[in-house]
Design a protein around this motif. Structure first.
Motif, PDB file in Angstrom:
ATOM      1  N   ALA A  23      -7.210 -26.409 -41.152  1.00 48.59           N
ATOM      2  CA  ALA A  23      -7.807 -26.225 -39.830  1.00 48.59           C
ATOM      3  C   ALA A  23      -9.121 -27.012 -39.715  1.00 48.59           C
ATOM      4  N   LEU A  24      -9.893 -27.003 -40.776  1.00 49.73           N
ATOM      5  CA  LEU A  24     -11.165 -27.708 -40.776  1.00 49.73           C
ATOM      6  C   LEU A  24     -10.970 -29.221 -40.628  1.00 49.73           C
ATOM      7  N   PHE A  25      -9.964 -29.733 -41.291  1.00 52.09           N
ATOM      8  CA  PHE A  25      -9.723 -31.172 -41.286  1.00 52.09           C
ATOM      9  C   PHE A  25      -8.616 -31.571 -40.305  1.00 52.09           C
ATOM     10  N   ASN A  26      -8.239 -30.642 -39.417  1.00 50.74           N
ATOM     11  CA  ASN A  26      -7.255 -30.902 -38.361  1.00 50.74           C
ATOM     12  C   ASN A  26      -5.949 -31.505 -38.852  1.00 50.74           C
ATOM     13  N   ARG A  27      -5.373 -30.918 -39.862  1.00 52.80           N
ATOM     14  CA  ARG A  27      -4.095 -31.420 -40.372  1.00 52.80           C
ATOM     15  C   ARG A  27      -2.962 -30.949 -39.528  1.00 52.80           C
TER      16      ARG A  27
ATOM     17  N   ARG B  68      -5.968 -22.745 -48.117  1.00 54.98           N
ATOM     18  CA  ARG B  68      -5.325 -23.994 -47.676  1.00 54.98           C
ATOM     19  C   ARG B  68      -5.290 -24.069 -46.154  1.00 54.98           C
ATOM     20  N   ALA B  69      -4.962 -22.957 -45.503  1.00 58.31           N
ATOM     21  CA  ALA B  69      -4.910 -22.940 -44.039  1.00 58.31           C
ATOM     22  C   ALA B  69      -6.294 -23.213 -43.449  1.00 58.31           C
ATOM     23  N   SER B  70      -7.328 -22.654 -44.060  1.00 61.40           N
ATOM     24  CA  SER B  70      -8.686 -22.898 -43.585  1.00 61.40           C
ATOM     25  C   SER B  70      -9.071 -24.368 -43.747  1.00 61.40           C
ATOM     26  N   ALA B  71      -8.725 -24.943 -44.875  1.00 58.27           N
ATOM     27  CA  ALA B  71      -9.015 -26.354 -45.091  1.00 58.27           C
ATOM     28  C   ALA B  71      -8.240 -27.228 -44.115  1.00 58.27           C
TER      29      ALA B  71
ATOM     30  N   ARG C 270       0.235 -11.699 -56.155  1.00 58.22           N
ATOM     31  CA  ARG C 270       0.400 -11.789 -54.696  1.00 58.22           C
ATOM     32  C   ARG C 270      -0.949 -11.964 -54.000  1.00 58.22           C
ATOM     33  N   ARG C 271      -1.969 -11.264 -54.490  1.00 60.92           N
ATOM     34  CA  ARG C 271      -3.310 -11.423 -53.908  1.00 60.92           C
ATOM     35  C   ARG C 271      -3.816 -12.840 -54.106  1.00 60.92           C
ATOM     36  N   LYS C 272      -3.610 -13.386 -55.286  1.00 58.16           N
ATOM     37  CA  LYS C 272      -4.044 -14.756 -55.561  1.00 58.16           C
ATOM     38  C   LYS C 272      -3.284 -15.736 -54.673  1.00 58.16           C
ATOM     39  N   LEU C 273      -1.995 -15.520 -54.533  1.00 57.12           N
ATOM     40  CA  LEU C 273      -1.175 -16.383 -53.679  1.00 57.12           C
ATOM     41  C   LEU C 273      -1.658 -16.326 -52.237  1.00 57.12           C
ATOM     42  N   GLU C 274      -1.917 -15.133 -51.738  1.00 55.11           N
ATOM     43  CA  GLU C 274      -2.412 -14.976 -50.369  1.00 55.11           C
ATOM     44  C   GLU C 274      -3.754 -15.676 -50.191  1.00 55.11           C
ATOM     45  N   SER C 275      -4.617 -15.550 -51.180  1.00 51.72           N
ATOM     46  CA  SER C 275      -5.916 -16.205 -51.127  1.00 51.72           C
ATOM     47  C   SER C 275      -5.753 -17.727 -51.097  1.00 51.72           C
TER      48      SER C 275
END
Length: 65
Positions: A61-65, A56-59, A46-51
């Motif tokens: 956001a960075l690339f405005n998807r 993915r969410a950070s990426a 679960r920790r790995k999944l959350e990470s």
């Protein structure tokens, strides 16, 4: 998702071997210890999944998807 679908993807998957293992030879203490270990593994996954989701969410956001 059906566990058999997951296991079919990798012939050497230790989880498949674990799930197929006969539990009859185990004592109550051994079964309880197994549960503790499996619960710890669930927490780890679960920790790995959350990470991975956060990464993915950070990426995105960075690339405005």
């Amino acid at each position: 998702m059906d566990p058999q679908e997951i296991f079919a993807k990798r012939a050497d998957d230790p989880l498949a071997a674990l799930a197929a293992q006969d539990l009859d030879p185990f004592s109550v203490d051994e079964l309880q210890a197994r549960i503790v270990l499996l619960e710890a593994e669930i927490v780890r996954v679960r920790r790995k999944l959350e990470s991975a989701v956060n990464h993915r969410a950070s990426a995105d956001a960075l690339f405005n998807r």
